[in-house]
Design a protein around this motif. Sequence first.
Motif, PDB file in Angstrom:
ATOM      1  N   LEU B 168       1.822   9.355   2.985  1.00 41.78           N
ATOM      2  CA  LEU B 168       0.935   7.687   3.003  1.00 41.78           C
ATOM      3  C   LEU B 168      -0.282   8.524   2.491  1.00 41.78           C
ATOM      4  CD1 LEU B 168      -0.011   4.984   3.629  1.00 41.78           C
ATOM      5  CD2 LEU B 168      -0.727   6.069   5.677  1.00 41.78           C
ATOM      6  N   ASP B 169      -0.927   8.519   1.069  1.00 39.95           N
ATOM      7  CA  ASP B 169      -2.151   8.507   0.573  1.00 39.95           C
ATOM      8  C   ASP B 169      -3.461   7.728   0.239  1.00 39.95           C
ATOM      9  OD1 ASP B 169      -0.348  11.099  -0.308  1.00 39.95           O
ATOM     10  OD2 ASP B 169       0.430  10.072  -2.148  1.00 39.95           O
ATOM     11  N   GLY B 170      -2.263   6.816   0.736  1.00 41.17           N
ATOM     12  CA  GLY B 170      -3.472   5.610   0.433  1.00 41.17           C
ATOM     13  C   GLY B 170      -3.535   3.942   1.327  1.00 41.17           C
ATOM     14  N   ILE B 171      -5.278   3.737   1.414  1.00 43.51           N
ATOM     15  CA  ILE B 171      -4.729   2.338   2.353  1.00 43.51           C
ATOM     16  C   ILE B 171      -5.535   1.734   1.183  1.00 43.51           C
ATOM     17  CG2 ILE B 171      -5.110   0.517   4.609  1.00 43.51           C
ATOM     18  CD1 ILE B 171      -4.765   3.824   5.334  1.00 43.51           C
ATOM     19  N   TYR B 172      -4.373   0.120   0.968  1.00 44.33           N
ATOM     20  CA  TYR B 172      -5.268  -0.489   0.173  1.00 44.33           C
ATOM     21  C   TYR B 172      -5.637  -1.945   0.992  1.00 44.33           C
ATOM     22  CZ  TYR B 172      -1.778  -4.597   0.359  1.00 44.33           C
ATOM     23  OH  TYR B 172      -0.821  -5.282   0.661  1.00 44.33           O
ATOM     24  N   HIS B 173      -6.669  -2.324   0.633  1.00 49.83           N
ATOM     25  CA  HIS B 173      -7.345  -4.062   1.245  1.00 49.83           C
ATOM     26  C   HIS B 173      -7.220  -4.743   0.396  1.00 49.83           C
ATOM     27  CE1 HIS B 173      -9.645  -0.843   3.763  1.00 49.83           C
ATOM     28  NE2 HIS B 173      -8.976  -1.143   4.657  1.00 49.83           N
ATOM     29  N   GLY B 174      -7.343  -6.207   0.484  1.00 48.93           N
ATOM     30  CA  GLY B 174      -7.669  -7.579   0.089  1.00 48.93           C
ATOM     31  C   GLY B 174      -8.832  -7.883   0.039  1.00 48.93           C
ATOM     32  N   THR B 175      -9.503  -8.585  -1.162  1.00 49.42           N
ATOM     33  CA  THR B 175     -10.858  -8.769  -1.639  1.00 49.42           C
ATOM     34  C   THR B 175     -10.848 -10.435  -1.083  1.00 49.42           C
ATOM     35  OG1 THR B 175     -10.365  -8.787  -4.144  1.00 49.42           O
ATOM     36  CG2 THR B 175     -11.492  -6.781  -3.268  1.00 49.42           C
ATOM     37  N   ARG B 176      -9.914 -10.380  -1.313  1.00 46.02           N
ATOM     38  CA  ARG B 176     -10.347 -12.427  -0.528  1.00 46.02           C
ATOM     39  C   ARG B 176      -9.164 -12.263   0.765  1.00 46.02           C
ATOM     40  NH1 ARG B 176      -6.496 -14.695  -5.874  1.00 46.02           N
ATOM     41  NH2 ARG B 176      -5.378 -13.301  -4.552  1.00 46.02           N
ATOM     42  N   ASP B 180      -2.686 -10.517   1.452  1.00 48.09           N
ATOM     43  CA  ASP B 180      -0.721  -9.328   1.624  1.00 48.09           C
ATOM     44  C   ASP B 180      -1.828  -8.334   1.899  1.00 48.09           C
ATOM     45  OD1 ASP B 180       1.000  -8.785   3.363  1.00 48.09           O
ATOM     46  OD2 ASP B 180       2.193 -10.033   1.274  1.00 48.09           O
ATOM     47  N   GLU B 181      -2.162  -7.880   2.782  1.00 48.11           N
ATOM     48  CA  GLU B 181      -2.017  -6.633   3.508  1.00 48.11           C
ATOM     49  C   GLU B 181      -0.778  -6.212   4.355  1.00 48.11           C
ATOM     50  OE1 GLU B 181      -6.226  -6.823   5.355  1.00 48.11           O
ATOM     51  OE2 GLU B 181      -7.145  -6.853   3.143  1.00 48.11           O
ATOM     52  N   THR B 182       0.001  -6.565   4.007  1.00 50.81           N
ATOM     53  CA  THR B 182       0.909  -6.375   4.732  1.00 50.81           C
ATOM     54  C   THR B 182       2.280  -5.221   4.263  1.00 50.81           C
ATOM     55  OG1 THR B 182       2.173  -7.468   3.942  1.00 50.81           O
ATOM     56  CG2 THR B 182       0.830  -8.059   6.522  1.00 50.81           C
ATOM     57  N   GLN B 183       2.043  -4.768   2.366  1.00 50.11           N
ATOM     58  CA  GLN B 183       2.674  -4.232   1.898  1.00 50.11           C
ATOM     59  C   GLN B 183       2.770  -2.585   1.665  1.00 50.11           C
ATOM     60  OE1 GLN B 183       2.259  -5.463  -2.380  1.00 50.11           O
ATOM     61  NE2 GLN B 183       2.148  -7.462  -1.290  1.00 50.11           N
ATOM     62  N   PHE B 184       3.954  -2.376   0.748  1.00 50.19           N
ATOM     63  CA  PHE B 184       3.517  -1.182   1.106  1.00 50.19           C
ATOM     64  C   PHE B 184       4.817  -0.777   0.383  1.00 50.19           C
ATOM     65  CE2 PHE B 184       6.393   2.938   1.820  1.00 50.19           C
ATOM     66  CZ  PHE B 184       5.427   3.847   3.073  1.00 50.19           C
ATOM     67  N   TRP B 185       3.456   0.429  -1.027  1.00 51.24           N
ATOM     68  CA  TRP B 185       4.058   0.591  -2.020  1.00 51.24           C
ATOM     69  C   TRP B 185       4.836   2.143  -2.661  1.00 51.24           C
ATOM     70  CZ3 TRP B 185      -1.817  -1.361  -4.031  1.00 51.24           C
ATOM     71  CH2 TRP B 185      -1.647  -2.099  -3.611  1.00 51.24           C
ATOM     72  N   PHE B 186       5.212   2.352  -3.532  1.00 53.50           N
ATOM     73  CA  PHE B 186       6.026   3.905  -3.325  1.00 53.50           C
ATOM     74  C   PHE B 186       5.538   3.933  -5.069  1.00 53.50           C
ATOM     75  CE2 PHE B 186      10.103   3.816  -3.325  1.00 53.50           C
ATOM     76  CZ  PHE B 186      11.049   2.896  -2.524  1.00 53.50           C
ATOM     77  N   GLN B 187       6.522   5.035  -4.814  1.00 55.89           N
ATOM     78  CA  GLN B 187       6.595   5.963  -6.429  1.00 55.89           C
ATOM     79  C   GLN B 187       7.423   4.514  -7.238  1.00 55.89           C
ATOM     80  OE1 GLN B 187       3.992   7.047  -8.551  1.00 55.89           O
ATOM     81  NE2 GLN B 187       2.892   8.257  -7.644  1.00 55.89           N
ATOM     82  N   TRP B 188       7.773   4.591  -8.559  1.00 58.52           N
ATOM     83  CA  TRP B 188       8.719   4.721  -9.632  1.00 58.52           C
ATOM     84  C   TRP B 188       9.541   5.952  -9.838  1.00 58.52           C
ATOM     85  CZ3 TRP B 188      10.243  -0.102 -10.186  1.00 58.52           C
ATOM     86  CH2 TRP B 188      11.752  -1.423 -11.550  1.00 58.52           C
ATOM     87  N   ASP B 189       8.637   6.880  -9.945  1.00 58.85           N
ATOM     88  CA  ASP B 189       9.652   8.161 -10.013  1.00 58.85           C
ATOM     89  C   ASP B 189      10.519   8.253  -9.206  1.00 58.85           C
ATOM     90  OD1 ASP B 189       8.289   7.831 -13.061  1.00 58.85           O
ATOM     91  OD2 ASP B 189       7.019   9.192 -12.201  1.00 58.85           O
ATOM     92  N   TYR B 190       9.912   8.645  -8.107  1.00 62.02           N
ATOM     93  CA  TYR B 190      10.680   8.863  -6.757  1.00 62.02           C
ATOM     94  C   TYR B 190      12.001   7.730  -7.001  1.00 62.02           C
ATOM     95  CZ  TYR B 190      11.458  10.357  -1.844  1.00 62.02           C
ATOM     96  OH  TYR B 190      11.959  10.554  -0.326  1.00 62.02           O
TER      97      TYR B 190
END
Lengths: 247, 382
Positions: B168-176, B180-190
Amino acid sequence: MVSVNADGNSKALIQVRGLNKTYRRGGEPIQVLQGLNLDVDKGDFVAFMGPSGSGKTTLLNLLGGLDVPTAGAISVAGDEITHMSSGRLTEWRARHVGFVFQMYNLVPVLTASQNVELPLLLTRLSRSERKAHVEAALAIVGLQGRADHFPRQLSGGQEQRVAIARAVVSDPTFLLCDEPTGDLDRKSADEIMALIEELVRQHKKTVLMVTHDPVVAARAHTVLHLEKGVLVEAAKSSPGAAAGGAA
Amino acid sequence: MKFSRLIWANLTRKKVRLLLTLGSFAVALFLFAFLAVVRDAFSRGGGIASANRLVTINRVSIIQSLPLSYRDKIQNIPGVQSVTHDNWFGAVYQDEKNFFPQFVIDPENQRKVYSELVVPDDQWGNFLKDRQGAIAGDSTAKRFGWKIGDRIPLKATAYGGGAWEFNLDGIYHGTRPGDDETQFWFQWDYFEERVPQSFKGQAGWYTVRLNSPDDALRVAKTIDADFANSPYETKTDTESAFAENWVKQFGNIELLILSIGSVVFFTLLLVTGNTMAISVRERTGELAILKAIGFRDGSVLFFVLAEALAIALVGGFVGLGLALLAIPILGQSMSGMLPPLVISKTMLATALGFALLVGMCSGLLPGIGAMRLRVVDALRRI
């Protein structure tokens, strides 16, 4: 002076001319009052007697602007009330009539002083002015110490005193009392009648009262009998009442 | 107000009945608030969708993929500002009930297209350098107690299965509100590195950011026309249309919620209307006396309506207060199963408006009855 003639005192406080009231029951007309005439002067104390169904309460309701006649006219202090709209009649009642009922009819969730204050809510008086008026009215009926009591905490006689205080607090032109002692024992009834007499004697109130009780009626200046919708008899019972009032 | 004492005294004369009526309002308003936020959660996709974004999926179904090679072609269409591609990754964290959406993202373009979802630059930099890096939404991170630097193991249910591990390298926040702040993103290359050959070079969908919302129709038509008659035909919609179509898969949620809400309010109207009618009937004599001593018909109507509206207002506030306390907790417990539940001021105002409307309607008929009461008739009945 009280008169039941059509040619009575034209300066009387209350003038009733040719009053008729007909109800319909099952399609059949029932004439309760038939061409009734009445003059009552300021400061008079009149008792209406008569058998059940004779129209006593109907007459009181008409005089108090609670009901409208089928024909005839009622004038109080120069105001012809029989042609007033419902809204104007309501305003008129607030200014001119104090009601006292057999069952007291206090609002059970309000204290004695709050019940007495009710008519004053319709005026422009400030809160402190209303309070002063309420205290004065409760003093007249001898219930200063019961101002914060609820009706359920009072005896029947005390409840009726509160009702009388409510009736006089706005200084109405006249009081209408419908069997004011009808639900009381003799002792309480005497106290209430003494109070009403005091209102007439000391405070110059005009009182019209319906009663079945001859003892109670005897305390009025004038007793009028209603039979079959007509005032057929009047008896002067007090030296205070003017002569020649009865037909 | 000089009548307030009379209104208060009448309101509180039957305390149990008052509490039960307030309770009816509170429960109805709580239910309304809950249904409203659920409805809002499902329709929010359309509501908060950016006006200058398009979503391109396989014409057959979103389950069918599209070639990665489409990206450059879409990028070159006039009016397109940037393009990103994603894949759905349906993995399980510890237990199947711990659902949250996981996306394989295109790190190069993700932030250009979804600028409202913000990741601090230092965290994003770490993510870009970390092949197994991941970014989680604040809501999901809080739900599982994740902190930056944590190792997150997921069990893939597709793409050949197996255990996948992320940093876990980062945590995103919505500005509005409602982002949706429930997503989990990871690298396309991986992802490309681990999945079987048949999945390589395939994207689930493209998201296109436009220079101007005015270009939406033209660009959408151009994209679909460019790939017409190919093995992978496309279907491009505005993001809001895409979101609405997505929700429709679950059935007509709007109708369902409106139906339940209508029944709730209608029942509330019957209950409170009956209560007010009984309350007024019990006081016929008192109302007659008020009228006898000079209270106008309008005043009597006002007293009855004031009582009904006071009950509606207090019950409404209680219900909405409970909703404000409980819905975030419910939302947390249902995280992943439902989109985020957001209580908006508009919803609160609407709910209170409905409560007052029901209060007004429930008091109106008894109030008119009291207004029309003939003093003589009422006194005869005492």
